[in-house]
Design a protein around this motif. Structure first.
Motif, PDB file in Angstrom:
ATOM      1  N   ASN A1121      94.966   0.875  31.293  1.00  0.00           N
ATOM      2  CA  ASN A1121      96.167   1.690  31.562  1.00  0.00           C
ATOM      3  C   ASN A1121      96.066   2.402  32.912  1.00  0.00           C
ATOM      4  O   ASN A1121      96.504   3.538  33.066  1.00  0.00           O
ATOM      5  N   ALA A1122      95.482   1.727  33.846  1.00  0.00           N
ATOM      6  CA  ALA A1122      95.180   2.404  35.109  1.00  0.00           C
ATOM      7  C   ALA A1122      96.276   2.172  36.147  1.00  0.00           C
ATOM      8  O   ALA A1122      96.838   1.075  36.249  1.00  0.00           O
ATOM      9  N   GLU A1123      96.552   3.214  36.873  1.00  0.00           N
ATOM     10  CA  GLU A1123      97.489   3.073  37.974  1.00  0.00           C
ATOM     11  C   GLU A1123      96.818   3.620  39.237  1.00  0.00           C
ATOM     12  O   GLU A1123      96.334   4.757  39.233  1.00  0.00           O
ATOM     13  N   ILE A1124      96.804   2.821  40.285  1.00  0.00           N
ATOM     14  CA  ILE A1124      96.156   3.280  41.514  1.00  0.00           C
ATOM     15  C   ILE A1124      97.146   4.143  42.284  1.00  0.00           C
ATOM     16  O   ILE A1124      98.289   3.727  42.516  1.00  0.00           O
ATOM     17  N   GLU A1125      96.700   5.315  42.646  1.00  0.00           N
ATOM     18  CA  GLU A1125      97.591   6.214  43.361  1.00  0.00           C
ATOM     19  C   GLU A1125      97.452   6.094  44.863  1.00  0.00           C
ATOM     20  O   GLU A1125      98.410   6.132  45.611  1.00  0.00           O
ATOM     21  N   ARG A1126      96.211   5.956  45.287  1.00  0.00           N
ATOM     22  CA  ARG A1126      95.958   6.095  46.703  1.00  0.00           C
ATOM     23  C   ARG A1126      94.640   5.406  47.005  1.00  0.00           C
ATOM     24  O   ARG A1126      93.740   5.377  46.155  1.00  0.00           O
ATOM     25  N   THR A1136      89.076   4.913  45.920  1.00  0.00           N
ATOM     26  CA  THR A1136      90.301   4.543  45.225  1.00  0.00           C
ATOM     27  C   THR A1136      90.602   5.598  44.163  1.00  0.00           C
ATOM     28  O   THR A1136      89.763   5.884  43.305  1.00  0.00           O
ATOM     29  N   TYR A1137      91.788   6.170  44.265  1.00  0.00           N
ATOM     30  CA  TYR A1137      92.187   7.243  43.340  1.00  0.00           C
ATOM     31  C   TYR A1137      93.036   6.651  42.228  1.00  0.00           C
ATOM     32  O   TYR A1137      94.069   6.023  42.481  1.00  0.00           O
ATOM     33  N   ALA A1313      99.425  -4.467  47.857  1.00  0.00           N
ATOM     34  CA  ALA A1313      99.329  -4.981  49.219  1.00  0.00           C
ATOM     35  C   ALA A1313      99.347  -3.838  50.226  1.00  0.00           C
ATOM     36  O   ALA A1313      98.578  -3.825  51.188  1.00  0.00           O
ATOM     37  N   LYS A1314     100.211  -2.867  49.980  1.00  0.00           N
ATOM     38  CA  LYS A1314     100.295  -1.734  50.898  1.00  0.00           C
ATOM     39  C   LYS A1314      99.033  -0.888  50.858  1.00  0.00           C
ATOM     40  O   LYS A1314      98.516  -0.460  51.886  1.00  0.00           O
ATOM     41  N   LEU A1315      98.537  -0.685  49.639  1.00  0.00           N
ATOM     42  CA  LEU A1315      97.352   0.163  49.478  1.00  0.00           C
ATOM     43  C   LEU A1315      96.158  -0.395  50.242  1.00  0.00           C
ATOM     44  O   LEU A1315      95.395   0.341  50.855  1.00  0.00           O
ATOM     45  N   PHE A1316      96.009  -1.706  50.163  1.00  0.00           N
ATOM     46  CA  PHE A1316      94.826  -2.301  50.792  1.00  0.00           C
ATOM     47  C   PHE A1316      95.139  -3.004  52.104  1.00  0.00           C
ATOM     48  O   PHE A1316      94.293  -3.703  52.645  1.00  0.00           O
ATOM     49  N   LYS A1317      96.341  -2.831  52.609  1.00  0.00           N
ATOM     50  CA  LYS A1317      96.752  -3.400  53.895  1.00  0.00           C
ATOM     51  C   LYS A1317      96.539  -4.915  53.950  1.00  0.00           C
ATOM     52  O   LYS A1317      95.886  -5.445  54.859  1.00  0.00           O
ATOM     53  N   VAL A1318      97.014  -5.577  52.932  1.00  0.00           N
ATOM     54  CA  VAL A1318      96.926  -7.042  52.930  1.00  0.00           C
ATOM     55  C   VAL A1318      98.335  -7.607  52.739  1.00  0.00           C
ATOM     56  O   VAL A1318      99.213  -6.925  52.203  1.00  0.00           O
ATOM     57  N   PRO A1319      98.558  -8.841  53.198  1.00  0.00           N
ATOM     58  CA  PRO A1319      99.921  -9.365  53.163  1.00  0.00           C
ATOM     59  C   PRO A1319     100.268 -10.178  51.905  1.00  0.00           C
ATOM     60  O   PRO A1319      99.385 -10.677  51.215  1.00  0.00           O
ATOM     61  N   LEU A1320     101.546 -10.307  51.656  1.00  0.00           N
ATOM     62  CA  LEU A1320     102.070 -11.201  50.619  1.00  0.00           C
ATOM     63  C   LEU A1320     102.826 -12.325  51.311  1.00  0.00           C
ATOM     64  O   LEU A1320     103.296 -12.164  52.423  1.00  0.00           O
TER      65      LEU A1320
END
Lengths: 1481, 308, 140
Positions: A1121-1126, A1136-1137, A1313-1320
């Motif tokens: 049930n985890a959601e990465i915030e930041r 990773t928060y 993708a935004k969090l880890f600066k990777v593309p889709l």
């Protein structure tokens, strides 16, 4: 101790595995059967779907593998044995000789220039030729050359003295006549004579003789010998080695004696020849008629002996003028070669009548110029060369001659040419007759002959002649010449022991007689034999004599003379070529004189004849390469070696073989020149291929415009045992069609296919683009046959979609050949105990896809099933994951040397310049000395020198001394290319205490001497410029630092599906703490919906066990049930928060395995009628037994795939549907599958085959004309158009099953993708760093990818990626620290204006804008993260105020180098002065 | 205009804006003076006309962190503001944009040159300017070329002065296209003649809103991009590189040309850039504040036919 | 300075064009000796200002070559370069510097032949320019 791993197969899989493991700190042996690594990928022109240049992306990997400290390359090697011992795998490796020392070879190619043998170029699919010494391809690693030798040349081995016939033929073919002749003379000092009268056993052995006629080897030799005589009128005298005091007597100046004398004299021994006649030659003089061997030629050639200092005593008869005892007591050694100068005579009635002569005596009389009366009618008895000589001499004396021979012409021992010439001269032959009585009074009048027949085969291998009772008849004659046999006259040598045959008895090896210092050979030992056999004896006797003098063993390593060797040769591609006959004197004229009959070859004839040589053994050993090779790298007598090694694990990545298309006769491959395979086509497309990328068809080298691609050649074909789909051909054919069109606008490509299988990531779009935008024509048709017309165009017969038979003409046909298991697979499998499947590919388990049946042996790439490059690379990396789990941290991290570096910033630049000759490669075309002198004049240069090979070990050592001695603080090497050699020289200056970045190279070879070979002056000027530019750059160089950043050992895995679970477990096994983050409340992901694999594998059981093992693993922390915030940080150090957690997770790397979901259909009444279900719902029905066994099921494919919303193929649905359909059918239901293309790639094709056999109905539909599902009177009805029946079908169905696609969770992915600066990508799947070679990496370091988040795939493919991602991640995490490269961007914050352009252009997320206080002012400035920076300089070039610069390629370095170019015109100092003046003003 | 002035006054009084930046008449009627005030009473002094010469966005840097500033901007100047916003130099919320209906902007130096007398009064009459009530000059001839090839902006103003845009006739870059037809030596001859006058006073740089570098490339010694001196080559090197820096950023406002005391036709170069970007990339600089800067993005299909 | 032997400055990216030039060497493909190469990591490293500088300092021509679109070792360097070069090329031609002096190309690591052809082409092109030196060349 680091673990050791053997990787078999140096294709892209093996190379990637090696690099990965080597980086991890494991010692790798990368073994390849060929001369270089690179495999099939190196042959490809472009790769799909990105159209990347294959070599551009592969070559850097190969180079890296070639020089990585942890990788040992064993090319041209094989594993011959393997066994398990204490958990280790012990293997025996056969290192085949490549005949070139890879360490010494500089890859310059001079050898290839000199090589005289052209062989089919197998690397280029045999569409062109290459030399016997060759480099597999230009960018090959190792770059060293190798030689193709298939064995010993039969011609050379058959020759008793092993004259290298193959070698001199090859030289002649290359017009190297002088070289050819000296090669002959190495073994045979008498080519003029041999070229005329040798019985040439070489020709009997000639491989070509098995096909049409042997090469005229002897005449070729004569051609070069005659040419020399014609051109210089003389014969060169060989060099005499040191004079020695031993003295040898040679008795008899015949072939054996003279050969013996020659060999001894050459070594410096004193030789005295005793000869009974007044001239030398022995039988050559008195036996051979002058029309065969003109006397001037004979004596000219033999005169070399006298010139060499051999003393001749003519007219000396042993036993009369001097006793034999006197000789052998006075001389240190004696060779007796007195020949066999007495004819054996027939012992029949009338033998004592007059007019019956022996051939030897007859010829001697004639040759000595005596008058012999023989009358008009002459009969010659015998069938050997003496008989031919006697007959032809008699003819020339004016007689009518008949030859009487007791066997047939076929058995005649005389040379074929002799017989032919005798016939031409009008000599008659009576075969199968034998004299039984001579009739006459005093003088013979007639001969009584008896007819013979051929009986059993005798000990000589010929059929024995048997007289026919009562067949006697008489023939009138004036003279009989008996040419039956000869015997020696050895009465004066009574001390010598003799044989029963009356010949001298010798020891067969040493040629020693019963007297210690007396040796004998030639006809007096052999009886009548050939010139060449006599030479052999002479040579061997000389060896014995010299060994005796030197006190050496007479018996070891003796040459046994003539040897029969047979070469396997495939004649199927050969064309008949008639043997050239020499120029002859006219037959009518020649019987009237004794002038030479055979005039020999013209140059044109010789070249033609030489071209007939098949090069049946590859290299001809002409030794031209050895002469050309300056570093002395070529070793022709290299021998195979076997080494034993021990490994912790083995990865087998053998790759595949192309299907051999000859098997399918209907396509004409092998018969029609313009039918080629896809690999051959790739080579035609390749810019470095045989046509340099021009689309020239093989038959006439004209541009091919209309091209047909035939799919499924050797695939999906049970008849030939290939019941599988080769998985890649559809895509590569489209790619080839597209690229062909790119190369040549006029190209009109047509692809003939059954199903278009573009199931991979971004493949479908490529297909659509090819169809829509590029103009590739697609025909859904199987081609029945291909025919060739008179212009070599090809006519293709096929049935079109409407069932009409059609034919169409093409310029070129490309067969999209499938993949086969490699030829050596079986052998290797048995060596390692690996199970193969029924096709011969390595057997694999869906849930353990890279293990073999042998513990510790893993498999990667096409060896386990046909697959494309990205999957191959994923497997290669995945296999390293298995290995890394297995070896449990047994690895060695290179200790960083903490050497003191000389501080140079404060010093004036002191530049040293080392200029390389590279043997002749530079020195031959550039005045290196002049460049050195010039370099010395450049400002700041304090030292300059030239080296023969700057890269050699000793020069490297010397370089270090010079750096020390002259206090150099910048080093320039002007030699080859920095792409290969910069690392080496950087190491050297590092060893000398300099920062390695203070080095610069000037490429004066690859980009100067090699490309301006005819312009010495200009090339030298250019070299000076390049050196000056390097110096100017170097003086601006600063030492660069490589920073070390510690790495957090923990990893985060996002997504708890199969990919996430597997990678978490794998990372844990490798010893890393893992945080497994799942957004749902349960683990399992998409796999929870999969009941069974398409082959019936129990997915749920596997998943259950997998989840269990992850939950039990103490190293893995599962966060549900985890959601990465930041997310903060970057590679090596992330924070990773997670929402609801008070502390962030600190970790070094992350694997994104967020999966994907099943598409929820909106179409086909799904949700409106409960009888419309999805395949996964059907899975449930099947599991719960809720099947309507008498019902009708209609499956509709591509629901939510290959359409506007989802323009990709979901890859798995075809197989899934068929799997379920078979189950339903087995229960008795009727099943329809409505499809667009069936994409059961690989072994899944078997399912398709089975389904069709079971009677499942497949009906194709077009996207534009989809089926319709309707409710009619409560019934569920499907309408679809059947393209074969050309009619609309109405199917009343109990269930409609929708084969739904897989879609990504776009929003979820976007967030990650935004969090880890990777593309889709456009579809919402994650976009890997490189489609081909980095399938589980992102461009952003520290972030990896696996599973459905990447693209739709099967369970086994997800597991492979998970292992691969784990391996990649662990390699990063296991490093003590990340070392940045020296060449990174830096920011001058004072100048920076914070415009952010650099951030925009950085592809690696290495630049970000930060608020900083600069000179007391707070402003936004760019900040470079050196860990992420790859040093490309895109930012630097974008910066207007030049605030961001690239170290190593800084503005000042580049501009300084640029300025250096014009310094001849402009003086730097003057310029500076002027600028200062202006500035002041 | 009066409505606008009222509003500005109110905004100042209520503290919603910090100050107003605009033009007031000066002693030289051909050249209104830039004027900044925080005093509501001063608002009435502002004027809007052809004789407002510089681009006010250039002055914004001086008011950094001061608070919200209101300023009068023509469309091309609004585009310049957009560029600065997209480059992160100015925040949209820090400025209060007063949209100005554009009639073009007169180049005072050129007007002086044409008139060749001290200018005491100017009066706009249709397409002409009546100077000192005596000399009539075509507006077109005393404006930079850029004013004739003006591009539109996606309007994003806080308040707008009523009135019709009366920009000079739109020429669709015909002058550029004509110039393209010249031979290289003809082109060079033109630049030699016009640019040789350049004294490298850098007035063009100083008035340019895009030239906000702390150290200009031309003043850099290492790397030494352009050498000092007044040779044509060094002058051209400066202008070429400067123009390169303008690519996709310059909004062709013409301020540089109006600032040039030597009347060098700088806007020919800036217009050329605008022309090329529009023709080959469909790119208009500063069309809005969210557009990526031209050199900071790419498309796979970008023009590439000039590369072999 | 005589344009008989023009000096051409060339910037080649390390991964494709420089490798292509090396391949021309290993294949012994001959071309005129006028080109002088500066190796850069990527065509994206080439600041178009280098062109101005080179023409001003004395290069008769400038030739810049990188990886084909899609082949960039650094993913996108050549795409950014393409835009930059376009601008500079247009400027340079606009002010009357002969277009022949400036050439851009994509040459891959396997295109040794193309490199040779380009070198010949570039040299011929520069030789075509009638004036002795580029107008931007400043003699001292």
């Amino acid at each position: 101790m680091a673990a050791k791993v053997l990787i078999i197969g140096g294709g892209i899989a093996g190379t990637q595995s090696s690099l990965q493991l080597a980086e991890y700190g494991v010692k790798v042996t990368l073994l390849d059967r060929d001369f270089a690594i690179g495999g099939t990928m190196s042959k490809l022109d472009k790769t799909f779907p990105t159209n990347d240049c294959s070599m551009c992306i592969l070559s850097p990997k190969l180079v890296e593998a070639g020089r990585h400290k942890n990788i040992e390359l064993l090319t041209y090697s094989e594993v011959v044995d393997a066994k398990k011992e204490d958990g280790k795998i012990k293997v025996k490796i056969l290192k085949k000789p490549r005949y070139v020392d890879t360490d010494k070879c500089k890859g310059c190619g001079d050898c290839s220039e000199a090589c005289t043998v052209m062989l089919p170029d197998y690397y280029n699919g045999n569409i062109c030729e290459r030399t016997a010494i060759f480099r597999l391809y230009d960018q090959a690693v190792p770059s060293a050359f190798g030689i193709t030798k298939w064995g010993d040349a039969p011609c050379r081995e058959k020759c008793p003295i092993h004259v290298n016939a193959h070698g001199y033929i090859a030289l002649i073919r290359n017009k190297k006549y002088k070289e050819a002749l000296s090669l002959v003379r190495e073994k045979n000092p008498f080519p003029l004579i041999t070229g005329r009268i040798c019985t040439h056993p070489c020709e009997d052995a000639c491989t070509r003789g098995r096909f049409d006629e042997p090469v005229a080897i002897d005449l070729l030799k004569r051609f070069v010998a005659d040419l020399e005589l014609k051109e210089i009128g003389d014969i060169p005298i060989p060099e005499i080695k040191n004079e020695k005091d031993k003295k040898v007597a040679v008795i008899g100046a015949g072939p054996s004696g003279l050969m013996c004398a020659y060999q001894l004299r050459k070594e410096g021994y004193k030789v005295v020849v005793f000869e009974r006649y007044e001239r030398p030659g022995g039988m050559l003089y008195v036996g051979i008629p002058s029309y065969r061997l003109p006397r001037d030629i004979l004596f000219k050639e033999l005169s070399i002996l006298e010139k060499m200092g051999v003393e001749f005593k003519y007219g000396v008869e042993i036993g009369k003028d001097i006793s034999f005892r006197d000789i052998y007591t006075q001389y240190d050694a004696v060779f007796v070669g007195v020949g066999a100068h007495r004819s054996k005579r027939l012992n029949i009635k009338g033998k004592d009548l007059d007019g019956i002569l022996g051939a030897v005596e007859f010829l001697r009389e004639v040759n000595l110029g005596k008058k012999v009366q023989i009358g008009k009618k002459v009969a010659v008895v015998g069938g050997g060369n003496a008989a031919m000589d006697a007959a032809r001499v008699a003819k020339r004396l004016g007689s009518d001659v008949v030859v009487l021979y007791r066997r047939t012409k076929k058995e005649m021992p005389a040379n074929k040419e002799e017989i032919l010439e005798a016939e031409e001269e009008g000599i008659k032959f009576e075969f199968l007759v034998n004299p039984v009585e001579y009739i006459g009074d005093d003088k013979v009048r007639s001969v009584k002959l008896i007819r013979m027949r051929l009986g059993e085969v005798d000990e000589t291998g010929r059929r024995r002649p048997v007289p026919i009772e009562g067949s006697e008849f008489e023939m009138e004659v004036d003279t009989i010449i008996e040419a039956v046999s000869q015997k020696p006259e050895i009465d004066p040598f009574y001390e010598l022991e003799k044989t029963d045959w009356g010949t001298v008895k010798i020891d067969s090896v040493s040629l020693k007689t019963n007297i210690d210092n007396v040796f004998a050979g030639g006809d007096c030992v052999l009886g009548p034999s050939s010139f060449i056999d006599a030479m052999y004896h002479g040579k061997e006797a000389a060896i014995s004599i010299m060994r005796m003098f030197e006190g050496k063993d007479l018996y070891s390593n003796r040459d046994k003379g003539s040897k029969d060797v047979k070469v396997d040769y495939d004649f199927t591609k050969e064309e008949r070529k008639e043997r050239k006959r020499p120029y002859m004197q006219d037959e009518k004229e020649r019987v009237k004189n004794f002038e030479e009959v055979v005039k020999g070859f013209s140059e044109e004839d010789a070249l033609y004849e030489a071209s007939r040589c098949l090069n049946c053994v590859g290299c001809s050993e002409c030794m031209e390469c050895v002469k050309a090779c300056e570093p002395g790298a070529i070793i022709h007598d290299m021998i195979p070696q076997i080494e034993e090694r021990e490994y912790d694990a083995v990865i087998v990545s053998l790759g595949f073989d192309e299907f051999e298309a000859e098997v399918l006769k209907e396509y004409g491959y092998g018969r029609y020149k313009n039918v080629i395979t896809s690999i051959q086509f790739e080579r035609l497309l390749s810019a470095s291929g045989p046509t340099k990328g021009e689309l020239l068809r093989p038959s006439d080298k004209k541009h091919a415009n209309k091209i047909a691609f035939l799919q499924c050649v050797g695939s999906r074909d049970e008849k030939i045992g290939h019941g599988y789909c080769s998985s890649v051909c559809c895509m590569y054919a489209i790619k080839e069609a597209v690229i062909a069109k790119e190369h040549q606008k006029e190209v009109e490509p047509h692809i003939f296919f059954m199903d278009m299988r573009t199931y991979g990531k971004d493949f479908e779009k490529y297909y659509e683009r090819a169809k829509r935008d590029i103009g590739v024509n697609f025909h859904r048709a199987r081609v029945a046959k291909v025919e060739e017309d008179e212009k070599k165009n090809l006519i293709i017969y096929f049935e079109d979609e409407d069932g009409r038979l059609k034919k169409e003409k093409f310029d070129l046909v490309v067969l999209s050949v499938g993949m086969e298991p490699p030829k050596d697979a079986k052998k290797l499998a048995s060596i390692f105990g690996i199970k193969l499947n029924k096709y011969g590919f390595a057997e694999r388990d869906t849930f353990d896809p890279l293990s073999t049946s042998q513990d510790g042996v893993y498999v990667a790439g096409a060896f386990s099933s046909p697959k494309d490059i990205p999957e191959t690379v994923a497997e290669a990396l995945g296999a390293t994951g298995y290995v890394m789990e297995r070896i449990k941290g047994k690895r060695k991290v290179e200790e960083e040397e903490t050497r003191e570096e000389k501080i140079v910033e404060s010093e004036e630049p002191r530049v040293g310049v080392f200029i390389c000759h590279c043997g002749k490669n530079i020195g031959g075309y550039i005045d290196v000395k002049e460049v050195v002198e010039y370099a010395k004049t450049i400002e700041h240069v304090v030292y300059a020198e030239d080296n023969l090979y700057t890269c050699s070990q000793d020069t490297q050592e010397k370089m270090k001394d010079i750096i020390e001695k002259y206090g150099l603080n910048r080093v320039i090497v002007a030699s080859c290319t920095p792409r290969t050699h910069e690392p080496l020289f950087r190491e050297t200056i590092k060893d000398a205490g300099l920062n390695k970045y203070l080095f610069e190279m000037a490429n004066i070879r690859d980009q100067d001497s090699w490309v301006h070979m005819q312009q010495r002056e200009e090339a030298t000027e250019k070299a000076k410029d390049l050196v000056r530019m390097a110096v100017y750059k170097a003086i601006r160089k600063r030492p660069l630092k490589e920073y070390k950043i510690p790495v957090n050992k923990a990893a985060v895995v996002i997504g708890g599906g199969i990919a996430g679970l597997e990678s978490a477990r794998s990372l844990s096994k490798m010893g890393h703490k893992v945080y497994l983050i799942e957004k749902n409340s349960v683990l399992g992901g998409h796999a929870r919906k999969i009941k069974e694999g398409v082959f019936g594998e129990d997915v749920q059981n596997y998943l259950k066990n997998l989840i269990e093992s992850v939950k039990e693993d103490k190293n893995i922390e599962v966060i549900l049930n985890a959601e990465i915030e930041r997310v903060e940080g970057f590679v090596g150090n992330y924070k990773t928060y997670i929402k609801g957690m008070d502390k962030p997770i600190e970790h070094g790397g992350v694997i994104i395995a967020t999966g994907a979901r099943e598409y929820k259909p909106k179409e086909f009444m799904y949700g409106e009628d409960e009888r419309v279900i999805t395949q996964t719902e059907l899975d449930d029905y099947i599991e719960n037994g809720k099947i309507k066994t008498d019902g009708t099921y209609v499956m509709i494919q591509c629901v939510g795939s290959r359409n506007e919303e989802h323009p990709y193929c979901s890859r798995t649905c075809c197989s899934h549907a068929i799997h379920n359909a078979i189950k339903l059918k087995e229960k008795g239901a009727e099943v329809y599958i409505l499809y667009r293309d069936i994409r059961t790639y690989g072994f899944r094709e078997e399912l398709y085959t089975e389904a069709r056999k079971k009677g499942i109905l497949f009906v194709r539909f077009e996207k534009e004309n989809e089926p319709k599902v309707k409710q009619e009177n409560g019934e569920l009805v499907v309408y679809t158009f059947d393209p074969i029946l050309k009619t609309n079908l109405r199917i009343k169905s109990d269930y409609v099953v929708l084969s739904t696609g897989i879609e990504p969770d776009k929003e979820g992915n976007e967030k990650i993708a935004k969090l880890f600066k990777v593309p889709l990508n456009e579809d919402g799947f994650f976009l890997e760093a490189h489609m081909k070679l980095r399938p589980v990496d992102f461009a952003t370091e520290g972030v990896f990818l696996a599973g459905l988040a990447h693209a739709p795939k099967f369970v086994d493919e997800s597991i492979v990626q998970a292992k691969a991602a784990a391996a990649r991640c662990a390699t990063l995490l296991s490093k003590p620290y990340i070392t940045t490269q020296g060449e990174v961007a830096i920011v001058d914050e004072k100048k920076c204006i914070g415009c952010g352009l650099c951030e925009d252009v950085c592809a690696f997320g290495a630049i970000s804008l930060k608020e900083k206080k600069v000179l007391g002012e707070i402003k936004k400035v760019a900040e470079v993260n050196p860990v992420l920076c790859k040093g490309c300089g895109a930012c630097t070039a974008s910066c207007r105020p030049a605030a961001i610069d690239l170290l190593g390629y800084s503005n000042s370095e580049v501009l300084s180098s640029e300025f250096a170019l014009y310094v001849e015109q402009r003086s730097w100092d003057k310029e500076k002065e002027k600028i200062m003046e202006l500035l002041e003003a | 205009m009066e409505k606008v002035k009222e509003e500005l006054k109110r905004l100042l009084q209520e503290g919603e804006i910090k100050g107003v930046l605009g033009f007031v008449p000066s002693s030289s009627p051909q050249k209104n003076r830039v004027f900044y005030t925080e005093n509501p009473d001063d608002v009435s002094r502002f004027t809007v006309s052809l004789f407002n010469t510089p681009n006010l966005t250039t002055y914004l840097f001086r008011f950094k962190d001061k608070g919200k500033i209101a300023l009068f901007l023509r469309p091309c100047e609004q585009r310049a503001l957009n560029v600065l916003i997209s480059e992160g130099k100015i925040k949209r919320e820090d400025v209060f944009v007063i949209g100005v209906p554009c009639q073009g902007a007169v180049d005072p130096f050129r007007l002086e040159e044409q008139v060749d007398a001290e200018i005491n009064s100017v009066e706009v009459k249709d397409d002409k300017i009546l100077v000192n009530n005596a000399i009539s000059v075509y507006i077109k001839e005393v404006m930079p070329y850029s004013c004739r090839v003006c591009e539109d902006v996606e309007e994003d103003v806080d308040i707008k002065i009523d009135g019709e845009d009366k920009r000079p006739s739109h020429e669709e870059y015909s002058k550029i296209e004509d110039f393209d037809k010249k031979t290289p030596s003809e082109k060079w001859a033109f630049f030699k003649e016009t640019f040789e006058r350049c004294t490298r006073c850098y007035a063009c740089r100083e008035v340019c809103p895009m030239c906000y570098c702390e150290q200009c490339f031309v003043d850099s010694y290492d790397p030494l991009w352009v050498e000092p001196g007044l040779s044509l080559q060094d002058i051209m090197s400066y202008h070429l590189i400067k123009m390169y820096h303008m690519a996709g950023r310059c909004t062709n406002c013409g301020a540089c040309e109006r600032a040039c005391p030597e009347n060098i036709p700088l806007s020919l170069l800036t217009s050329m850039l605008a022309h090329r970007l529009k023709r080959d990339f469909g790119y208009i600089s500063g069309k809005n504040g969210t557009q990526k800067v031209f050199l900071g993005e790419y498309h796979y299909e970008d023009k590439g036919d000039f590369i072999k | 300075m005589d344009t008989k032997d023009p000096k051409i400055l060339s910037f080649l990216c390390n991964w494709c064009s420089y490798a292509g030039a090396d391949l021309a060497g290993t294949s012994r493909l001959q071309y005129p000796p006028n080109v002088r190469v500066i190796r850069v990591p990527c065509s994206g490293r080439v600041n178009p200002q280098f062109i101005v500088k080179a023409l001003r300092d004395g290069a008769d021509g400038v030739w810049i070559s990188g990886c084909h679109p899609g082949d960039c070792h650094y993913n996108s360097g050549n795409y950014f370069a393409r835009r930059r070069f376009y601008i500079m090329k247009e400027l340079i031609e606009f002010v009357g510097i002969e277009p022949e002096r400036l050439t851009f190309s994509w040459v891959s690591a396997s295109e040794g032949k193309k490199f040779q052809e380009m070198a010949i082409y570039v040299t011929e092109r520069v030789k075509k320019v009638k004036d002795k030196k580029s107008p931007l060349y400043k003699e001292i």
